[in-house]
Design an enzyme around this catalytic site. Structure first.
Site, short mmCIF file in Angstrom:
data_model
loop_
_atom_site.label_atom_id
_atom_site.label_comp_id
_atom_site.label_asym_id
_atom_site.label_seq_id
_atom_site.Cartn_x
_atom_site.Cartn_y
_atom_site.Cartn_z
N SER A 100 0.76 -1.03 -0.12
CA SER A 100 0.14 0.15 -0.09
C SER A 100 0.88 1.18 0.12
O SER A 100 1.64 1.47 -0.87
CB SER A 100 -1.10 -0.02 1.25
OG SER A 100 -1.89 1.08 1.13
N ASP A 142 -6.02 -3.94 -2.12
CA ASP A 142 -5.05 -3.42 -1.03
C ASP A 142 -4.88 -4.54 -0.15
O ASP A 142 -5.57 -5.16 0.56
CB ASP A 142 -5.48 -2.22 -0.57
CG ASP A 142 -4.35 -1.47 0.43
OD1 ASP A 142 -3.81 -2.13 1.09
OD2 ASP A 142 -4.31 -0.27 0.48
#
Length: 748
Positions: free
Chosen positions: A228, A548
């Site tokens: 991320s 994610d």
């Protein structure tokens, strides 16, 4: 010196497909019937269709006013030989409004033998004869790599990197502490990890990388893995044309300027039009487009605006001479109806390959997003730009994008952004695309009026630009719904047989009894966490959702724990949100530990009570309690986001003296009521940037001796245990039969 790779001898079984080639040669006496021929001369083309393959429909060009066309056009179909594959041939007449079908014929592909090639005539309307040339062969060289081993490029990188590290480590540690470095066999594999956490993670990681670069630690690392927000910094750094010749200091100054602006400034009509034109091109080519594409463009415009055409595979030049650590990025494959804490497949990205170690399937980066069937590309697209992948790797923020931009309405007024992110599951963000459309029109349309078609598309595109612009600048449904926000790509494992795949790696005994450890019953974050991680991917789904990785746990340990990489020392930096500055900092690390144990991967015991005994520290060291028993277990140095010694010292050992020096360092991270370091803060004024950057720069430098001591310990361990990839055939068979038995069980 070359070494034997035991994983290279483990066969990841897969079924071969067939390549069916059809050459549309010619036709004679094409007719529309006696009456039709009086009105118009045919404009013929041929359409080929096989329902059992993904890229199922193909067509020739059309010829105006030609009753004896010669096409000589070749088309390929990738087929599953176990399916009843039937070729449907349709002779068409191109018209301005609606094309006309002149005749249809079928051909059973099963009537062909492998290796056979023949011309086959087809008769339409008792007059027209069409000749097709057909051949059938086995696809013996699929585009996916089926293997448990690292790719040859990474192996070559590792060998060259070890040579570099041997000299760098001797220089860093000095002659006495590095006396055990006799050969590359003694060189420990060091990995650096960065967590998620939005721009907070990105800015914090920028300070970390500056410290590692200047101290010489980075020159001793083999891998750098991000998740991320950390991947955004890695992308910024590795895509920079002057890196590594220019260090992080100068690049971080550019980054500080780029994040000082409000992201809403990127939503100018000109830029939105450019975004939408790019997305329209992608969508019209047959690729899925989601909100994650838009988010990736915004992240790209913010961080790498002058290199938006950079691709992941182009980063290979940064490691061509093993001059830098190999960057590893990650996202998750999730299922529409299952929480990502229960089921998620980790997808790894490097400049060399993209794939899922759980299934032993990998591909070149430029093939990610292309249409696959049974391991072979059936429709190749341009390589996705790096900014698209940045959007996927950090897609949690596209889910709550209205909160990011501060344009939300009255929803969730009583909750913080961190609480909202905590409550997101795959069920909230992944639309259940039941139609699973291939984006291929099944109906014929007019083809002569190509100018009219282009005009229609331009009008349609212009209206879409208008709608998108209105959506982006207003509080519309685009912002107020989360469904469908996840990234979506064509399923590169479509049509594969997973019954004989290996869940992750055949490192140790992998039998049902080995899962009954009491320690695995304890929940870290959720009672159902990791409950279904052994389940396979749906190989019948035409598209997969990628999100994610921080939505399951916020540290990219799965990339580094692959036993093929044989990592000895892991230096992880956790920028995850905590309820307060004084909260225990081990939640994500404990989840990583549990995941590792469930996959039978060596991991040191994480004692959360060290926080009660020693309090909050800048970093914690976790080692195997008994290295002789816990074979191949890495040492972990875990840095947390904490402002402790930085308040008193402006650099290690140099105290702050002036009032200004003390004030600049007197700040909280999670307890500040103004939340300047919130996960959802996408604008960092220079002071906030410098505070966070300098804090992590200081914390890293303040513990360089801890890292050096762990390196010395790892060198000694390497000398005592030169082989870190021991695998027996019995272990391989145990894992294979366990997987078969598991997959054959009926689901409740």
């Amino acid at each position: 010196m070359s070494f034997i790779d035991p994983y290279q001898h483990i066969i990841v079984e897969h079924q071969y497909s067939h390549k069916f080639t059809v050459v549309v040669l010619r036709a004679t006496k094409v007719t529309k019937g006696a009456f039709g021929d009086m009105l118009d001369t045919p404009d013929p083309y041929v359409e080929l269709f096989i329902a059992t393959t993904p890229d199922s429909r193909k067509r020739t060009r059309h010829f105006n006013n030609d009753i004896n066309p010669v096409w000589n056009e070749a088309f390929e179909f990738i087929l599953d030989p176990n399916q009843g594959n039937v070729l449907e041939i349709t002779l068409m007449d191109a018209n301005y409004v609606m094309d006309e079908t002149l005749g249809t014929a079928t051909f059973p592909v099963s009537s062909m033998k492998v290796g056979e090639k023949k011309e086959v005539p087809f008769i339409f309307n008792q007059v027209t004869e069409m000749i097709l040339e057909m051949s059938l062969e086995v696809c013996s060289s699929p585009d996916l790599r089926f293997s448990m081993a690292l790719c040859d490029q990474e192996k070559a990188f590792r060998q060259q990197r070890k040579e570099n590290i041997k000299e760098n480590m001797r220089k860093l540690l000095g002659p006495k502490k590095s006396e055990g470095l006799y050969s590359t066999r003694d060189v420990p594999v060091v990995a650096i990890l960065g967590s998620g956490g939005g721009f907070r993670a990105m800015v914090g990681f920028s300070g970390v990388m500056k410290a590692l670069y200047e101290s010489g630690i980075l020159d001793c690392a083999t891998y750098i893995a991000g998740l991320s927000g950390s991947t955004w910094y890695m992308s910024t750094l590795y895509s920079h044309p002057d890196f590594p010749e220019k260090g992080p200091q100068e690049i971080n100054e550019e980054l500080m300027k780029n994040v000082s602006h409000n992201p809403l400034l990127l939503l100018t009509p000109q830029k939105v039009k450019r975004y939408v034109e790019s997305l329209w091109k992608k969508k019209s080519s047959g690729q899925p487009v989601t909100f994650t594409d838009i988010f990736g463009m915004l992240i790209g415009e913010t961080l790498i605006h002058n290199r938006m055409h950079t691709t992941l595979s182009s980063l290979k030049e940064k490691v061509s001479s093993a001059q830098c650590p190999l960057p590893l990025f990650t996202c998750l494959h999730v299922k529409p109806d299952v929480s990502e804490l229960m089921f998620a497949d980790w997808v790894e990205f490097s400049p060399y390959e993209i794939g899922m170690a759980k299934y032993g399937t990998f591909m070149a980066p430029d093939l990610f997003g292309s249409k696959f069937f049974m391991g072979t590309v059936v429709k190749k697209y341009e390589e996705n730009p790096l900014h698209f992948l940045m959007g996927v790797w950090g897609s949690a923020f596209s889910i709550l994008f209205n909160r990011v931009l501060g344009v939300s309405g009255s929803h969730n007024k009583g909750s913080t952004m961190e609480e909202e992110l905590e409550n997101i599951t795959a069920k909230h963000i992944v639309s259940n695309d039941s139609s699973d459309s291939d984006d291929e029109s099944q109906e014929p349309k007019g083809t002569e009026g190509e100018d009219a078609e282009r005009e229609y598309q331009n009008d349609h595109q212009a209206s879409w630009v208008h709608r998108m612009l209105m959506a982006l600048v207003s509080d519309s449904a685009l912002f107020n719904t989360r469904e469908g926000r996840a990234g979506k790509v064509h399923n590169f494992m479509l049509g594969l047989n997973l019954n004989t795949s290996y869940p992750l790696s055949p490192l140790r005994d992998f039998t049902q009894e080995s899962f009954d450890d009491d320690e695995l019953d304890a929940a870290v974050a959720d009672p159902d966490e990791f409950e279904r991680i052994y389940e396979p991917l749906d190989v019948k789904s035409k598209k997969i959702h990628v999100v994610d990785s921080g939505l399951t746990f916020n540290l990219p340990y799965p990339l580094i724990l692959r036993p093929q990489r044989g990592v000895d020392l892991i230096i992880s930096f956790d920028f995850s949100a905590r309820p307060s500055d004084t909260s225990p900092p081990f939640k994500e690390l404990l989840l990583a530990e549990k995941w590792a144990k469930m996959n039978k991967l060596p991991f040191p015991k994480i004692d959360p009570y060290v926080f009660d005994r020693e309090g909050l520290k800048e970093c914690y060291v976790f080692k195997p309690k008994n290295p002789d028993v816990e074979k191949d277990c890495p040492i972990i140095i875990h840095f947390v986001l904490a402002n402790i010694n930085f308040r008193k010292y402006k650099s290690p050992g140099v105290p702050r003296e002036t009032k200004e020096e003390k004030e600049i360092a007197d700040f909280d991270i999670f307890d500040d009521p103004e939340s300047p370091f919130s996960t959802f803060n996408f604008q960092y004024p220079n002071q906030a940037f410098k505070r966070l950057h300098d804090l992590m720069y200081f914390n890293t430098l303040n513990n360089i001796d801890v890292i050096k001591d762990a390196m010395v310990e790892s060198i000694e361990y390497r000398r005592q245990n030169p082989s870190r990839c021991s695998v027996s055939l019995s272990n391989v068979e145990a894992r294979r039969f366990f997987n078969k038995e598991f997959l054959s069980k009926p689901t409740a």
